[in-house]
Design an enzyme around this catalytic site. Structure first.
Site, PDB file in Angstrom:
ATOM      1  N   GLU A  51       0.826  -1.204   0.000  1.00  0.00           N
ATOM      2  CA  GLU A  51       0.000   0.000   0.000  1.00  0.00           C
ATOM      3  C   GLU A  51       0.863   1.258   0.000  1.00  0.00           C
ATOM      4  OE1 GLU A  51      -3.563   1.877   2.831  1.00  0.00           O
ATOM      5  OE2 GLU A  51      -2.025   0.592   3.712  1.00  0.00           O
ATOM      6  N   LYS A 124     -10.386   2.778  -1.424  1.00  0.00           N
ATOM      7  CA  LYS A 124     -10.459   2.096  -0.127  1.00  0.00           C
ATOM      8  C   LYS A 124     -11.747   2.447   0.601  1.00  0.00           C
ATOM      9  CE  LYS A 124      -7.469   1.466   3.964  1.00  0.00           C
ATOM     10  NZ  LYS A 124      -6.116   1.807   4.496  1.00  0.00           N
ATOM     11  N   CYS A 161      -5.517  -2.687   2.731  1.00  0.00           N
ATOM     12  CA  CYS A 161      -5.133  -2.668   4.142  1.00  0.00           C
ATOM     13  C   CYS A 161      -6.314  -2.864   5.085  1.00  0.00           C
ATOM     14  CB  CYS A 161      -4.330  -1.418   4.442  1.00  0.00           C
ATOM     15  SG  CYS A 161      -3.296  -1.568   5.930  1.00  0.00           S
TER      16      CYS A 161
END
Length: 298
Positions: A51, A124, A161
């Site tokens: 990431e 995200k 993540c």
């Protein structure tokens, strides 16, 4: 785009890049390219970088100056470089980047197919907020929904993540056809507790959460993490890939920059997924409470 009439890929070699990052953006991007080339030379057709690998993990603190790191997805400074690299090497590259879209900012990922085509962008969805992970200051919650991309090497889903802790994310991507779930990651030591007793080591629970996704979705799951000390955090590496039965096929250590390879039998996994019955026996008509924040259906 791959021809949907073609027979699905039966096997796939995956390469997970575990790398250290610095405050030199050009050097980080150049190093990432070197490692992608090495992974491709090792036979990988799908290569995952960590990431936000272009810079240090800056969301440990809240500083307005860091918004200057963001760029639009169009005319981006390094995404075309990785598109050309994917085309040259014939590899699929999910590339994490800090996106600016008008006044909004997102922690995003561009999915690049093996012919260099950008298939789309995922933003995200789950944004953490806690000591050492101050992401809500920088990132808007993603608005793309969960994605699964048909690529030349298989159908790939990617979360970013903090997404990897949420079973709903993994299930949604698998329902959309994902055979491999990937999670580019930046995670390490937690800051010291308020009483000074020291931070929590989340490495094992981090892996266990994703191994659970592999089992409950009968698919392959993999994560690529950073290593090294950055500000308050020591990133604990431990990049790994698990198969549909929860067995780890490969795993990196906590400290070293490396490439982890795994050969995925996609055809076998498809048969196992169909036969085991998780998707046959689901009861979405009973899951309405999952669509609420407090669990109430009415």
């Amino acid at each position: 785009m791959p021809d949907s009439s073609q027979k699905p890929a039966s096997t796939l070699r995956l390469g997970l890049i575990q790398m250290a990052c610095s405050d030199d953006r050009d050097a980080n991007v150049a190093r990432a390219e070197v490692l992608v080339r090495e992974a491709a030379a090792g036979g990988a057709r799908l290569v995952l970088l960590p990431e936000l690998f272009e810079y240090l993990y800056w969301p440990q603190v809240e500083l307005e100056a860091y918004f200057e790191l963001a760029n639009p997805a169009e005319n981006h400074p390094f995404l075309p470089r990785f598109e050309a690299l994917a085309r040259e090497l014939g590899v699929v590259l999910p590339i994490s980047f800090f996106e600016r879209a008008g006044p909004a900012h997102f922690n995003s990922l561009a999915m690049i197919d093996a012919d260099g085509t950008r298939l789309g962008v995922y933003r995200k969805s789950h944004i953490p907020d806690g000591p050492g992970y101050e992401e809500k200051y920088y990132f808007n919650p993603g608005d793309t929904g969960f994605r699964a991309w048909p690529t030349q090497v298989g159908t790939i889903g990617v979360g970013i993540c903090w997404d990897q802790w949420f079973p709903e994310c993994a299930r949604a991507m698998t329902l959309r056809g994902a055979e491999v779930l990937l999670y580019p990651t930046a995670i390490g030591s937690e800051p010291a507790d308020a009483d000074g007793s020291g931070g929590l080591d989340t490495r094992d629970m981090w892996q266990r959460a994703m191994v659970g996704h592999a089992v409950s979705n009968s698919c392959f799951v993999a994560a690529s993490n950073r290593v090294g000390r950055e500000g308050l955090a020591t990133f604990y590496g431990s990049s790994f890939v698990a198969d549909p039965m929860g067995e780890k096929l490969a795993e990196a250590d906590r400290m070293d920059e490396t490439i982890v390879y795994a050969d995925l039998d996609l055809a076998s996994a498809r048969r196992f997924r169909a036969g085991f019955g998780f998707f046959r026996d689901r009861r979405p008509d009973l899951y309405r409470s999952l669509l609420t924040l407090d669990g109430r259906e009415g």
